[in-house]
Design a protein around this motif. Structure first.
Motif, PDB file in Angstrom:
ATOM      1  N   GLN A  32       2.098   4.340   6.488  1.00  0.00           N
ATOM      2  CA  GLN A  32       1.325   3.734   5.790  1.00  0.00           C
ATOM      3  C   GLN A  32       0.203   3.082   6.428  1.00  0.00           C
ATOM      4  OE1 GLN A  32       1.593   4.395   2.037  1.00  0.00           O
ATOM      5  NE2 GLN A  32       2.814   5.833   3.474  1.00  0.00           N
TER       6      GLN A  32
ATOM      7  N   SER B 150      -3.362   7.450  -2.823  1.00  0.00           N
ATOM      8  CA  SER B 150      -2.866   8.794  -3.085  1.00  0.00           C
ATOM      9  C   SER B 150      -2.923   9.325  -4.706  1.00  0.00           C
ATOM     10  CB  SER B 150      -1.081   8.925  -3.261  1.00  0.00           C
ATOM     11  OG  SER B 150      -0.671   7.757  -3.814  1.00  0.00           O
ATOM     12  N   HIS B 151      -3.659   8.466  -5.286  1.00  0.00           N
ATOM     13  CA  HIS B 151      -3.975   8.695  -6.596  1.00  0.00           C
ATOM     14  C   HIS B 151      -5.146   9.724  -6.590  1.00  0.00           C
ATOM     15  CE1 HIS B 151      -5.851   4.894  -5.481  1.00  0.00           C
ATOM     16  NE2 HIS B 151      -7.043   5.411  -6.136  1.00  0.00           N
TER      17      HIS B 151
ATOM     18  N   ARG C 118      -5.397  12.354  -5.717  1.00  0.00           N
ATOM     19  CA  ARG C 118      -4.924  13.813  -5.697  1.00  0.00           C
ATOM     20  C   ARG C 118      -4.962  14.110  -7.495  1.00  0.00           C
ATOM     21  NH1 ARG C 118      -1.330  12.165  -1.693  1.00  0.00           N
ATOM     22  NH2 ARG C 118      -1.739  13.535   0.169  1.00  0.00           N
TER      23      ARG C 118
ATOM     24  N   MET D  69     -10.207  14.740  -0.589  1.00  0.00           N
ATOM     25  CA  MET D  69      -8.747  14.462  -0.503  1.00  0.00           C
ATOM     26  C   MET D  69      -8.207  15.682  -0.636  1.00  0.00           C
ATOM     27  SD  MET D  69      -6.339  12.177  -0.580  1.00  0.00           S
ATOM     28  CE  MET D  69      -4.769  11.964  -1.084  1.00  0.00           C
TER      29      MET D  69
ATOM     30  N   ASP E 213      -5.865  17.662   2.219  1.00  0.00           N
ATOM     31  CA  ASP E 213      -4.435  18.282   1.959  1.00  0.00           C
ATOM     32  C   ASP E 213      -4.506  19.574   2.505  1.00  0.00           C
ATOM     33  OD1 ASP E 213      -3.417  16.041   0.781  1.00  0.00           O
ATOM     34  OD2 ASP E 213      -3.954  16.656  -1.358  1.00  0.00           O
TER      35      ASP E 213
ATOM     36  N   HIS F 124       3.811  16.113   6.339  1.00  0.00           N
ATOM     37  CA  HIS F 124       4.824  15.672   5.683  1.00  0.00           C
ATOM     38  C   HIS F 124       6.228  16.273   6.201  1.00  0.00           C
ATOM     39  CE1 HIS F 124       2.747  12.972   3.176  1.00  0.00           C
ATOM     40  NE2 HIS F 124       1.942  13.509   3.302  1.00  0.00           N
TER      41      HIS F 124
ATOM     42  N   SER G 293       7.005  12.939  -1.475  1.00  0.00           N
ATOM     43  CA  SER G 293       5.924  12.142  -0.677  1.00  0.00           C
ATOM     44  C   SER G 293       4.858  13.175  -0.236  1.00  0.00           C
ATOM     45  CB  SER G 293       6.421  11.403   0.456  1.00  0.00           C
ATOM     46  OG  SER G 293       7.052  12.417   1.481  1.00  0.00           O
ATOM     47  N   GLY G 294       3.465  12.624  -0.770  1.00  0.00           N
ATOM     48  CA  GLY G 294       2.354  13.446  -0.408  1.00  0.00           C
ATOM     49  C   GLY G 294       2.296  14.624  -1.205  1.00  0.00           C
TER      50      GLY G 294
ATOM     51  N   ASN H 208       1.180  17.460  -3.927  1.00  0.00           N
ATOM     52  CA  ASN H 208       0.385  17.949  -4.853  1.00  0.00           C
ATOM     53  C   ASN H 208       1.016  19.095  -5.730  1.00  0.00           C
ATOM     54  OD1 ASN H 208       0.182  20.365  -3.226  1.00  0.00           O
ATOM     55  ND2 ASN H 208      -1.916  19.379  -2.026  1.00  0.00           N
TER      56      ASN H 208
END
Length: 369
Positions: free
Chosen positions: A87, A123-124, A126, A224, A228, A235, A336-337, A339
């Protein structure tokens, strides 16, 4: 021992450090935010908190492969520490790339040294329905809504807040963790099943205004989603490192009386190595296989963690047991991460374990699927 002058891959020098300093306290780092904070500062003292930042500001400017290797190896020994520092590294990267010179001069060197910690809350972006929105106002930006996930409360000093503007662009600003008032407040740290010591909270903003001097960047609409597409395998490093943590426990449980443990260890070890080779093979060559590889790495983390639990017998049910920690970390790194594309790939891997990743040739593992 400092690794600031390491050229090429640094992992040969880092792994002994991680084994002697991080591994022995992994269970405490998973439970104690203060110990986790000290370990985070230890990374800073060894020049490991500005890996993508410019050397002009004290950063290391490592190449992607070195960063992936570092992340994977740290994840092998402590999921909490690798997640917390990731982070911080993300915010340091944005701060290093920012055109806001005054903001960089105020925070960047201190952040790279680990004197201050920086979290993230973006992260939101996404999500199809945004929980927080921003609008431009005189001299800055006004924010309203809730940021669902912000890690590092009580450990970090500041955090990078992002929200969409009405035209779809995303504004990134630096906010403080200090204090709590009606316009910017934080929940109590969440009682998470995994990585709880990282102190994740929800932030609520009610007409909170960030002045222009706190703005890191304004990114174009769809940023975003494009990010991705370009970096989904970052990740994998968390999942592959976690898988290795499970393999370490399996290796320690091998015995001549139970040859099956060694057989499954050798098979999983070979499969992790193959997934790693294919993952690293995508560096500099974006692959249409990225979702398959992501799902495969997640699957391996869970299987290796589950194997660690099984060979640890009933002791694995104790909250502080290493197998319990690794298995919980595997669950956390599964999402985590995430979508929708990653979720679909992971679910397809569950429905067809051999078809989604391709059957491992016997030459690699000694055993078929």
């Amino acid at each position: 021992m400092s690794v600031s002058a390491v050229t090429g891959s640094p992992i040969n020098q880092l792994d002994p450090l991680f084994q002697t300093v991080i591994a022995p306290q992994a269970d405490q780092l998973d439970q104690d935010p203060q110990m986790l904070h000290k370990a985070f500062q230890w990374l800073g003292s060894h020049h490991l908190l500005g890996l993508k930042a410019s050397p002009d500001w004290g950063g290391q400017a490592w190449q992607s492969q070195a960063i992936w290797e570092y992340t994977e190896q740290l994840a092998r020994y402590s999921g909490a520490l690798v997640f917390l520092q990731s982070q911080h590294q993300r915010c340091v990267q944005e701060l290093s790339n920012s055109g806001n010179l005054a903001l960089k001069e105020r925070y960047l060197r201190a952040a790279i040294a680990g004197h201050i910690g920086l979290g993230v809350g973006f992260s939101h972006l996404r999500r199809p329905q945004q929980p927080v929105m921003a609008e431009q106002t005189a001299g800055g930006y006004r924010f309203n809504g809730r940021v669902p996930w912000v890690t590092g409360f009580g450990i970090f000093d500041h955090w990078m807040l992002a929200a969409l503007l009405p035209d779809g662009r995303a504004v990134f600003v630096l906010a403080s963790f200090q204090g709590s008032d009606p316009v910017l407040s934080f929940s109590q740290p969440m009682q998470l099943a995994a990585l709880g010591s990282t102190q994740t909270v929800t932030a609520t903003l009610r007409n909170w205004v960030a002045p222009a001097e706190l703005v890191l960047d304004v990114k174009p609409a769809g940023w975003m989603q494009q990010a991705d597409l370009g970096y989904p395998l970052t990740h994998n490093c968390f999942a592959l490192g976690c898988a290795q943590g499970g393999l370490d426990i399996l290796a320690g449980a091998r015995s001549s009386a139970l040859p099956t443990i060694d057989q499954i260890y050798q098979r999983l070890k070979a499969e992790v190595a193959q997934c790693r080779r294919e993952t690293y093979g995508t560096l500099g060559n974006p692959s249409p296989e990225r979702l398959r590889l992501r799902a495969w790495a997640i699957n391996l983390a869970v299987r290796c963690g589950h194997g660690a639990v099984i060979v640890s017998r009933g002791a694995a049910n104790f909250a502080g047991h290493p197998a319990q920690r690794v298995y919980r970390e595997a669950l956390a790194f599964s999402v985590s991460g995430q979508n929708n594309d990653v979720m679909n790939a992971s679910l397809e891997r569950l429905m067809d374990p051999s078809g989604s990743v391709g059957e491992m040739p016997c030459a690699h593992s000694g055993m078929g699927h």
